[in-house]
Design an enzyme around this catalytic site. Structure first.
Site, PDB file in Angstrom:
ATOM      1  N   HIS A 165      35.586  55.268  31.161  1.00 42.71           N
ATOM      2  CA  HIS A 165      35.459  56.118  32.349  1.00 42.71           C
ATOM      3  C   HIS A 165      34.877  57.484  31.992  1.00 42.71           C
ATOM      4  O   HIS A 165      34.433  58.210  32.888  1.00 42.71           O
ATOM      5  CB  HIS A 165      36.823  56.295  33.023  1.00 42.71           C
ATOM      6  CG  HIS A 165      37.214  55.120  33.879  1.00 42.71           C
ATOM      7  ND1 HIS A 165      36.319  54.457  34.685  1.00 42.71           N
ATOM      8  CD2 HIS A 165      38.403  54.482  34.060  1.00 42.71           C
ATOM      9  CE1 HIS A 165      36.923  53.479  35.321  1.00 42.71           C
ATOM     10  NE2 HIS A 165      38.195  53.460  34.954  1.00 42.71           N
ATOM     11  N   ASP A 172      36.141  47.127  32.867  1.00 43.90           N
ATOM     12  CA  ASP A 172      36.902  45.931  32.486  1.00 43.90           C
ATOM     13  C   ASP A 172      36.148  45.117  31.445  1.00 43.90           C
ATOM     14  O   ASP A 172      36.699  44.739  30.401  1.00 43.90           O
ATOM     15  CB  ASP A 172      37.165  45.061  33.717  1.00 43.90           C
ATOM     16  CG  ASP A 172      38.325  45.561  34.555  1.00 43.90           C
ATOM     17  OD1 ASP A 172      39.152  46.336  34.030  1.00 43.90           O
ATOM     18  OD2 ASP A 172      38.411  45.187  35.737  1.00 43.90           O
ATOM     19  N   GLU A 216      34.520  49.987  37.927  1.00 41.42           N
ATOM     20  CA  GLU A 216      35.713  49.372  37.344  1.00 41.42           C
ATOM     21  C   GLU A 216      35.364  48.038  36.676  1.00 41.42           C
ATOM     22  O   GLU A 216      35.931  47.697  35.627  1.00 41.42           O
ATOM     23  CB  GLU A 216      36.784  49.169  38.415  1.00 41.42           C
ATOM     24  CG  GLU A 216      37.312  50.445  39.026  1.00 41.42           C
ATOM     25  CD  GLU A 216      38.085  51.303  38.037  1.00 41.42           C
ATOM     26  OE1 GLU A 216      38.439  50.811  36.950  1.00 41.42           O
ATOM     27  OE2 GLU A 216      38.350  52.479  38.357  1.00 41.42           O
ATOM     28  N   HIS A 271      39.226  50.561  28.419  1.00 42.17           N
ATOM     29  CA  HIS A 271      38.837  50.721  29.827  1.00 42.17           C
ATOM     30  C   HIS A 271      38.836  52.202  30.216  1.00 42.17           C
ATOM     31  O   HIS A 271      37.870  52.696  30.814  1.00 42.17           O
ATOM     32  CB  HIS A 271      39.818  49.936  30.701  1.00 42.17           C
ATOM     33  CG  HIS A 271      39.583  50.067  32.174  1.00 42.17           C
ATOM     34  ND1 HIS A 271      39.107  49.039  32.950  1.00 42.17           N
ATOM     35  CD2 HIS A 271      39.762  51.123  33.023  1.00 42.17           C
ATOM     36  CE1 HIS A 271      38.997  49.460  34.204  1.00 42.17           C
ATOM     37  NE2 HIS A 271      39.395  50.719  34.276  1.00 42.17           N
ATOM     38  N   GLU A 272      39.911  52.913  29.875  1.00 39.26           N
ATOM     39  CA  GLU A 272      39.984  54.329  30.232  1.00 39.26           C
ATOM     40  C   GLU A 272      38.943  55.152  29.486  1.00 39.26           C
ATOM     41  O   GLU A 272      38.377  56.099  30.039  1.00 39.26           O
ATOM     42  CB  GLU A 272      41.381  54.868  29.957  1.00 39.26           C
ATOM     43  CG  GLU A 272      42.482  54.232  30.804  1.00 39.26           C
ATOM     44  CD  GLU A 272      42.229  54.365  32.292  1.00 39.26           C
ATOM     45  OE1 GLU A 272      41.656  55.387  32.716  1.00 39.26           O
ATOM     46  OE2 GLU A 272      42.594  53.441  33.036  1.00 39.26           O
TER      47      GLU A 272
END
Length: 731
Positions: A584, A637, A633, A580-581
């Site tokens: 980004h 996810d 987000e 997930h990070e």
């Protein structure tokens, strides 16, 4: 075969009993004898073949039997696995079908609502508590024992109650006194303001802090921002709610004045004027969204220029007092976040100084008491807690629990003694073997993302190469900063920290010491990355400015990660967080015009598909979903789960010996998804309006229902909520 009257060929349906072979040829009489002999040889050959085939099957069975224990997952019987099983059983509801509502299956225990991140944060605080309450277990470097002394002083509520408001009255006298008490020696306004901000950590009209600029070259700079207000008044707020909030805040200020020995009638007047000043300051604020739309999130000006625009504040002397030992002058550049607010604030203060200087002093004193309330006796703390409780009820916020004293002391310790706590926490819970296992998991996740970038239908080849290059150049900070992993025993962290004679004095010394430490760190050569979270926190993040992803040790703990867990747990929980990070890094590509060379039509189709996919799930009453607000987000996810699963599947192909939880009928793949859902466990009926993530139910259902593997491993029928006919491929 049943009955024992069929040959091997008959048993497999190759001939029919009692019927001759259709292609059998008639032979002359002279060939009968050789034919019989041939048949005998054929029978012998068939018997030999049968024996050989049976031997082969038996041998293969023995070989397979020898390998089955290594292929079939065995239960993990260690203590950490039994503890994890207990967590899962406490949160799940097996009466719900996973294909219908996987969130409730994993998190829907009606007897208790569990918030996985909040529980982990509390457990980390308990770990810190155990450390601080056993000082003899640690070999402390010189000066670090002050952390334990401060904690013990904070926990000594008997001494704090005995002192009462005396230490606070002494602080107020140092600031010139309080008009309500009748003992007031007016100081110069800027002198009082400088003392408040530099010595007591209270910023009544604006905040000033040292932080890197959010744009290159990201050099540390003094930043001036809006103040933090106790009362949640807004420019556009229902009048009835506004009036109730004002009444509650007025009651609170009156309580403070009474506790300080003020005359009730005078206290009422000064409290009302303080609320009036706060209300006017709030009217000057501009929402961050408005400033962003105007391209004015901050402006770089000199101290001299700010002095001309907001002249009532002596900016040079105030900032010099706060940021000693920095050497400042009027030409020094600073970053101002809302210049219009500062201009209006200056006019308001100038007006109050000319008419009601005593009310301005009361406003600053009452605000200071609120700031110092954690270090005061129980009467002040109870007044503060009651205010927070009532304001939360009026604004729809969560209830404010009454936390134990040790947790209050822990929160103060975090601010004042982070270096000591960080080193001890890492030593306790993040061994080199744990760090190595976490890095191994991260490498597997990163490799899976690099491989996945090559198959994205909307990303062109050049963008794919650039994206892979960004992943390759990414830095990762795992566990804790370098200074916590390898602390310097010769460092004297707290030479300027003075404890006593009262806990309030120790508290104020902690404020000054921690600020000086922060300033000194910024004056040193700029490191590759300054952590934004303490090692015991549970917040992972990606820093755009430094191109580094951070996973604190506090996050890499049970139930999200442990070297002794089944790998399915680590990949499903911590692995999905890591992925997930990482995603980004590429959020800019998903914004309009963010990837000019990409197939914009395919990208928009994928984004719209994902938004429709999330919008199709029902939500509890009172919980809303705004796909345009949370789509970044949601994308992280959904992609994070898919990347973690790809990494786990690759791991299964290379290694044997998978384990699963004991007394569970979950396969490793099912455990992978179960562990992902455990990360998302949260009260489904609460929604933080500031949270950019989707509600907890959608954070579970959106990604798992978009995974064909989930439906396959949980045997979901077509059309079930977790097995839709249409899925989206963004990442």
């Amino acid at each position: 075969p049943e009955g024992g009257d069929k040959s091997w060929g008959e048993a497999w349906g190759l001939s029919e009993p009692g019927v001759g072979t259709p292609w059998r040829l008639e032979r002359p009489p002279e060939e009968e004898l050789p034919t019989v002999q041939s048949r005998r040889w054929a029978r012998a050959l068939r018997a030999l073949t049968t024996v050989l085939l049976f031997s082969l099957i038996l041998g293969s069975s023995l070989v397979l039997w020898a390998y089955i224990p290594g292929c079939r997952p065995r239960p993990c019987e260690t203590l950490v696995c039994w503890n994890l099983l207990e967590r899962y059983l406490a949160s799940e509801n097996r009466n719900v079908a996973p294909c219908t509502d996987f969130f409730s299956f994993a998190c829907g225990n009606n007897n208790r609502t569990r918030n996985s991140f909040q529980e982990l944060a509390e457990e980390n605080k308990n770990r810190l508590r155990r450390i601080l309450e056993a000082p003899s277990s640690w070999h402390l470097a010189p000066g670090k024992e002050k952390a334990f002394q401060f904690y013990n002083s904070c926990m000594d509520t008997g001494a704090i109650e005995a002192a009462g408001a005396g230490p606070l009255r002494q602080v107020i006298e140092e600031l010139g006194g309080w008009p309500v008490s009748g003992n007031w020696t007016p100081l110069d306004f800027n002198q009082t303001l400088s003392l408040l901000m530099s010595q007591y950590g209270h910023f009544p009209f604006f905040r000033a802090y040292l932080r890197p600029l959010p744009i290159p070259p990201h050099t540390p700079v003094i930043q001036i921002d809006q103040p933090e207000f106790d009362v949640p008044l807004k420019q556009k707020q229902e009048m009835k709610i506004y009036a109730q909030i004002v009444r509650e805040y007025l009651t609170y200020l009156n309580q403070l004045g009474t506790l300080l020995g003020g005359d009730p009638s005078q206290v009422q007047q000064h409290a009302s004027m303080s609320i009036s000043i706060t209300s006017q300051l709030l009217q000057f604020l501009r929402p961050q969204e408005q400033r962003r739309a105007q391209g004015k999130l901050f402006q770089v000006v000199t101290i001299g220029q700010l002095q001309e625009m907001a002249p009532v504040i002596d900016w040079l002397s105030c900032l010099q007092a706060i940021f000693t030992p920095m050497s400042l002058n009027p030409s020094h550049f600073i970053a101002v976040h809302d210049l219009e607010y500062l201009k209006n604030m200056s006019r308001l203060i100038e007006k109050e100084l000319s008419k009601h200087r005593e009310f301005l002093q009361s406003h600053m004193i009452l605000g200071l008491v609120g700031t110092l309330s954690p270090a005061l006796d129980s009467k002040f703390q109870e007044a503060r807690r009651s205010l927070s409780q009532k304001l939360g009820e009026l604004t729809g916020g969560p209830p404010v629990p009454t936390q134990p004293r040790w947790m209050t002391c822990m929160e103060e310790m975090e601010a004042f003694f982070e270096p000591t706590l960080a080193a001890l926490f890492v030593q306790e819970v993040f061994s080199p073997s744990t760090q190595s296992a976490a890095m191994e998991l991260f490498t597997a996740i990163k490799d899976a993302l690099i491989a996945r970038l090559q198959s994205l239908p909307w990303m062109d080849e050049e963008t794919q190469r650039e994206a892979q290059d960004r992943i390759t150049k990414l830095q990762v900070n795992m566990g804790a900063p370098e200074w916590a992993l390898k602390p310097d025993p010769a460092t004297q962290e707290y030479d300027d920290m003075q404890l006593g004679p009262s806990f309030l004095q120790s508290f104020l010394s902690g404020i000054r010491s921690s600020r000086a430490r922060i300033i000194r760190s910024f004056l040193q050569p700029f490191p590759s990355h300054r952590w934004h979270v303490s090692p015991w926190r549970v917040n992972a993040y990606y820093s755009i400015s430094d191109h580094v992803v951070v996973f604190p040790a506090g996050l890499l703990q049970p139930p999200f990660f442990h070297p002794g867990y089944p790998r399915a747990v680590n990949y499903g929980a911590a692995g999905s967080i890591m992925a997930h990070e990482l995603l980004h890094i590429f959020y800019q590509l998903l914004l309009p015009g963010g990837c000019p060379a990409c197939d914009s039509h395919a990208l928009q189709e994928a984004l719209q598909c994902l938004e429709r996919h999330y919008a199709g799930f029902p939500l509890p009453s009172g919980i809303s979903f705004n796909g345009s607000y949370s789509f970044l987000e949601d994308a992280a996810d959904t992609g994070g789960l898919a990347i973690a699963l790809q990494a786990y599947n690759k791991r299964l192909l290379r290694y044997r010996g998978e384990t699963t939880l004991p007394n569970q009928d979950l396969s490793p793949q099912q455990l992978f998804f179960r562990s992902y859902a455990q990360v998302m466990c949260k009260d489904p009926n609460f929604q933080d309006p500031q949270d950019t993530h989707s509600p907890a139910i959608l954070r579970t259902h959106g990604p798992v229902s978009n995974s064909p593997a989930f439906a396959r491993h949980f045997h979901c029928p077509p059309g079930a909520p977790m097995n839709p006919s249409i899925r989206c491929q963004l990442w």
